[in-house]
Design a protein around this motif. Structure first.
Motif, short mmCIF file in Angstrom:
data_model
loop_
_atom_site.label_atom_id
_atom_site.label_comp_id
_atom_site.label_asym_id
_atom_site.label_seq_id
_atom_site.Cartn_x
_atom_site.Cartn_y
_atom_site.Cartn_z
N ILE A 375 -12.32 2.47 27.54
CA ILE A 375 -13.53 1.66 27.67
C ILE A 375 -14.71 2.58 27.39
CG2 ILE A 375 -14.91 0.21 29.21
CD1 ILE A 375 -12.31 -0.15 30.90
N TYR A 376 -15.52 2.23 26.37
CA TYR A 376 -16.61 3.11 25.93
C TYR A 376 -17.95 2.38 25.93
CZ TYR A 376 -13.01 6.20 23.89
OH TYR A 376 -11.95 7.04 23.68
N ILE A 377 -19.02 3.16 26.07
CA ILE A 377 -20.36 2.70 25.69
C ILE A 377 -20.85 3.61 24.57
CG2 ILE A 377 -20.89 1.56 27.86
CD1 ILE A 377 -22.48 3.97 28.72
N GLU A 378 -21.73 3.05 23.69
CA GLU A 378 -22.04 3.72 22.42
C GLU A 378 -23.45 4.29 22.35
OE1 GLU A 378 -19.59 1.15 19.25
OE2 GLU A 378 -21.09 -0.02 20.36
N ALA A 379 -24.22 4.12 23.39
CA ALA A 379 -25.61 4.58 23.36
C ALA A 379 -26.05 4.86 24.79
CB ALA A 379 -26.51 3.53 22.71
N PRO A 380 -27.19 5.56 24.96
CA PRO A 380 -27.66 5.87 26.31
C PRO A 380 -27.81 4.62 27.17
CG PRO A 380 -28.82 7.21 24.72
CD PRO A 380 -28.01 6.23 23.93
N GLY A 381 -27.42 4.76 28.44
CA GLY A 381 -27.50 3.67 29.39
C GLY A 381 -26.41 3.81 30.45
N VAL A 382 -26.40 2.85 31.39
CA VAL A 382 -25.45 2.89 32.50
C VAL A 382 -24.77 1.53 32.64
CG1 VAL A 382 -25.15 3.27 34.97
CG2 VAL A 382 -26.87 4.59 33.71
N VAL A 383 -23.43 1.55 32.78
CA VAL A 383 -22.63 0.35 32.97
C VAL A 383 -21.64 0.60 34.09
CG1 VAL A 383 -20.84 -1.11 31.94
CG2 VAL A 383 -22.84 -0.49 30.60
N LYS A 384 -21.36 -0.44 34.87
CA LYS A 384 -20.31 -0.36 35.89
C LYS A 384 -19.11 -1.19 35.45
CE LYS A 384 -23.23 0.56 39.90
NZ LYS A 384 -23.55 0.17 41.29
N VAL A 385 -17.92 -0.70 35.81
CA VAL A 385 -16.66 -1.35 35.43
C VAL A 385 -15.82 -1.55 36.69
CG1 VAL A 385 -14.63 -1.25 33.94
CG2 VAL A 385 -16.72 -0.05 33.27
#
Length: 808
Positions: A375-385
């Motif tokens: 599971i990836y994010i591609e740019a600056p920022g914050v995500v919860k999983v």
């Protein structure tokens, strides 16, 4: 409990006389096909399954993600010079801290024979009771577990008043206590000098005691640090006056079954969030800080053994995301274990500021038996999983249900007629039926017995649904501390019509038809401990059984109930329990050992005694026995023969025994983590194969006949039962040769008529051999047709289970 059960079984089997190896090479078997002695239970071919050694999660249950709810804590720091065995250890400011634990240890990779080892010890607070910490010497065979190692222990009590010396060989043997005086919340130097078979113990430069290394198995080995129920700090460790580093690399704050996954120059940060989770206690925060590439996490299924993918294979999944400060898309991908090859990807957008369910589909473009999901994010920022699921589709699922088709089908092909879902897992305090129904993604994780971070994706309803699809008669156990109200609702949910409150809820959950459950066990191995073998414990069990009995019967009087109290025929408490529950309980669960070649002999003796005692305590009783766990520690040919003799014993008992369930149904290859090394079906992410006990069960089931007829043996020591069809047209003789010589056997069959055909099915191999993934059918049944004559004769090989089938 495992060690106690081993001890109980060992004592029992010491009393079993061994058959001598066959001294004669011939035998005569006499069968009177007209003399019926018993009816053979159709449920003889049972198996026991529970989530021990990951039979369910990582096995039968098709969920590929292990650690789906992020309940596992951040892994231990990586110690360069030590191996960690349990507990929570951390290093900061030159100090090694261990939180209180009942026996956590950290073992040096450096071994010494003669020399010195010293360390400074400090407790966070003065303790009372059995709390200590110190050194382990001459350590070998270290494993997770309080006493799971060989070595000597030298510990300082957390009140600073006692040095304790003892010996461990997978147990504890006290050697001495010596009074000392020190301030436990200040640094104290503990030193051990090993010279020529003697150990001198010194505390703060004062000699405490000397003891001899008197055990030849404990003369040398590694040194270790150990804690017992006290928060403890260690510093300035030295071996032979050379400093030993206690430092460790701090891991990224990612839940223990997941790993960091980054690509390119991207830099990330991670947090295991215990304050904001969709389900359970934790969620995983992923932060992209800087650079180019992707930042994320990856999961490679059970203990990172890999997710098997094939070209063209489609997976479906779902996960819950919460956007904190991210404007891009989340990528879900199947890829190689190192992340260098991508096999499938899906991009998810529309991320709100609150938790939201997202589904995805991934179709692999290549084969890989050890892939992972990332599971990836591609740019600056914050995500919860949180709450991540990945499952196969189509023919990979058993009848469209979330169970591995290859494992399920092999269980069906084994010929099982009965499946029990229970074991020590049900004794966990949070094991409750109502936590196992409804939305899978909202079922609460719980502290399991076999795995601390258990989840409820597969529960009692999933088990019953699996049995329904597979054609097995189901039985399950419940925790004795379920409330009567919840148990009444459980029965209504499983067996009630859709006009009832809980029957309607079952229908809304996707199963309108009642399951029709017939057999429920109250508890599991209750009062197995010596400490619970007392009147108070038995009274408590009787009280709980009565409460749950009344609740169950109020909703469905047809349900049969099983006593789970450990069977102790010589205890007056067993008689007390029988008389209290006679007429309410239908069966008493008995758990024998089946590893020994003569297992059947001992089991038959115990079953006959149980039957005699039941009738002595009440001549009119209808209570009978069920064997819900046929246990052992092997899965080889010897276990197959033990199982076959045990089945012969059950046949001879007729309808007194409901079923015999061999444990364990399943076992993941090289993932055994507790000693129950007895799987009948082994599996990896991409392969399933059978062990010799599986084939013994399959042979017996495929040749089941309902009537036991008279048989006897003259000559060699063979264990035999003879069964017949209702119409008298077929016989099946179950023959076990536990001797080291083949036996030429003549069969004298009367009251049967003319024989038209005869053949044998034989399973034989050296006792210690088992099947492997490289040679999965090395030990498997072989069929041979026999020449029909007035002198029907065949050879029964050494160490074999043979079924002779005779037809008119």
């Amino acid at each position: 409990m495992l060690q106690l059960k081993r001890a109980l079984y060992a004592v029992a089997m010491m009393m079993v006389p061994m058959f001598a190896s066959a001294q004669e090479s011939s035998a005569i078997v006499t069968v009177d096909a007209g003399r019926i002695e018993q009816k053979v239970t159709p449920y003889l071919y049972g198996s026991c399954i529970e989530d021990v050694n990951h039979e369910i999660y990582g096995g039968l249950y098709d969920q590929k993600i292990f650690g789906e709810s992020f309940e596992e804590p951040v892994p231990m720091p990586c110690f360069e010079q030590f191996d960690v065995y349990d507990g929570k250890w951390s290093f900061a400011d030159g100090e090694l801290l261990s939180l209180a634990h009942n026996g956590a240890k950290i073992v040096s990779k450096k071994a010494i024979t003669d020399g010195t080892v010293a360390v400074d010890i400090k407790f966070d607070k003065v303790g009372r009771g059995l709390k200590n910490a110190g050194l382990l010497l001459c350590v070998s065979n270290a494993r997770v577990g309080a006493d799971s190692f060989y070595g000597y222990e030298v510990s300082l009590s957390s009140d600073g008043k006692v040095i304790t010396v003892g010996k461990h060989k997978n147990n504890w043997e006290h050697i001495m206590d010596v009074a000392v005086e020190c301030n436990p919340t200040e640094w104290n130097n503990l030193k051990a000098s090993i010279q020529r078979g003697s150990v001198e113990i010194v505390l703060n430069n004062k000699r405490v005691c000397v003891f001899r290394l008197s055990d030849p198995e404990l003369l040398s080995g590694s040194v270790a640090l150990r804690v017992w129920n006290a928060d403890t700090r260690f510093a300035n460790m030295q071996i032979n006056d050379q400093p030993i580093s206690l430092s460790a690399d701090k891991p990224a704050e990612v839940s223990g079954q997941w790993v960091v996954a980054t690509k390119g120059t991207a830099v990330g940060n991670y947090l295991l969030d215990i304050a904001d989770a969709y389900n359970g206690r934790n969620s995983q925060t992923i932060e992209y800080i800087s650079g180019r590439g992707v930042v994320g996490i990856a999961n490679a299924s059970l203990n990172r053994w890999g997710i098997a993918v094939r070209k063209g294979q489609t997976f479906e999944g779902r996960l819950y995301l919460k956007n904190i400060s991210y404007t891009g898309k989340v990528v879900v991908a199947l890829e190689s274990a190192d992340g260098t090859k991508e096999y499938a990807r899906c991009r998810i957008n529309g991320l709100p500021k609150e938790w939201k369910r997202h589904t995805f589909s991934l179709t692999a473009n290549a084969d890989d038996p050890k892939a992972r999901m990332a599971i990836y994010i591609e740019a600056p920022g914050v995500v919860k999983v949180d709450q991540v699921t990945l499952m196969t589709t189509g023919k990979e699922r058993f009848k469209g249900l979330p169970y591995r088709a290859d494992i399920s089908q092999m269980m069906v092909e084994q010929g099982l007629t009965f499946l029990r879902y229970g074991g020590t897992m049900v004794n966990a305090s949070e094991y409750r039926f109502k936590k196992m129904i409804g939305d899978v993604d909202k079922r609460p994780p719980y502290r399991g017995h076999w795995y601390k971070y258990s989840t409820n994706g597969f529960g009692i309803e999933e088990f019953v649904k699996f049995c329904e699809a597979a054609g097995f008669e189901p039985s399950f156990a419940i925790n004795i501390y379920e409330s009567p109200e919840d148990v009444a609702d459980m029965i209504e949910y499983l067996n009630g019509s859709t006009k009832t409150k809980w029957g309607k809820i079952r229908a809304e959950n996707g199963h309108p038809k009642p399951y029709g459950v017939k057999y429920i066990e109250i508890g599991n191995e209750e009062m197995i401990y010596r400490s619970t073998n007392n009147e108070e414990s038995y009274n408590k069990y009787i009280d709980r059984f009565n409460l749950l009995h009344d609740a169950i019967k109020s909703k469905d009087p047809s349900v049969s109930l099983i006593i789970a109290a450990w069977w102790r025929p010589d205890s007056p408490l067993s008689e007390r329990l029988f008389k209290a529950l006679d007429g309410k309980a239908d069966y008493w669960d008995y758990h024998p050992l089946a590893d020994d070649l003569t297992a059947g002999q001992e089991v038959e003796k115990q079953l006959r005694r149980m039957q005699e005692l039941f009738l002595k305590w009440n001549p009119n009783t209808t209570m009978k026995c069920t064997i819900f766990e046929e246990n052992g520690w092997t899965h080889n040919m010897q276990r197959a023969l033990g199982h076959a003799t045990l089945q012969n014993a059950v046949r001879r008992m007729g309808d007194f025994v409901l079923t015999s369930c061999a444990a364990n149904a399943l076992q993941p290859y090289k993932q055994n983590d507790n000693g129950w090394d007895q799987g009948q079906i082994f599996f990896t992410p991409s392969q399933v194969w059978s062990m010799p006990p599986y084939y013994a069960q399959q042979m017996a089931s495929e040749n089941h006949l309902p009537l036991l007829v008279s048989s006897s043996v003259e000559g060699a020591e063979l264990d035999i039962t003879a069964t017949r069809s209702e119409d008298g047209s077929k016989l099946a003789l179950h023959i076990v040769n536990i001797g080291e010589k083949s036996v030429r056997t003549k069969f004298d069959i009367t009251e049967f008529g003319s024989i038209a055909s005869a053949h044998t099915i034989t399973l034989t191999a050296p006792l210690t051999e088992a099947n492997t993934p490289e040679n999965p059918t090395k030990i498997s049944p072989q069929r041979s047709n026999l020449e029909v004559s007035d002198n029907l004769t065949c050879d029964i090989p050494e160490y074999s289970y043979t079924i002779l089938v005779v037809s008119k």
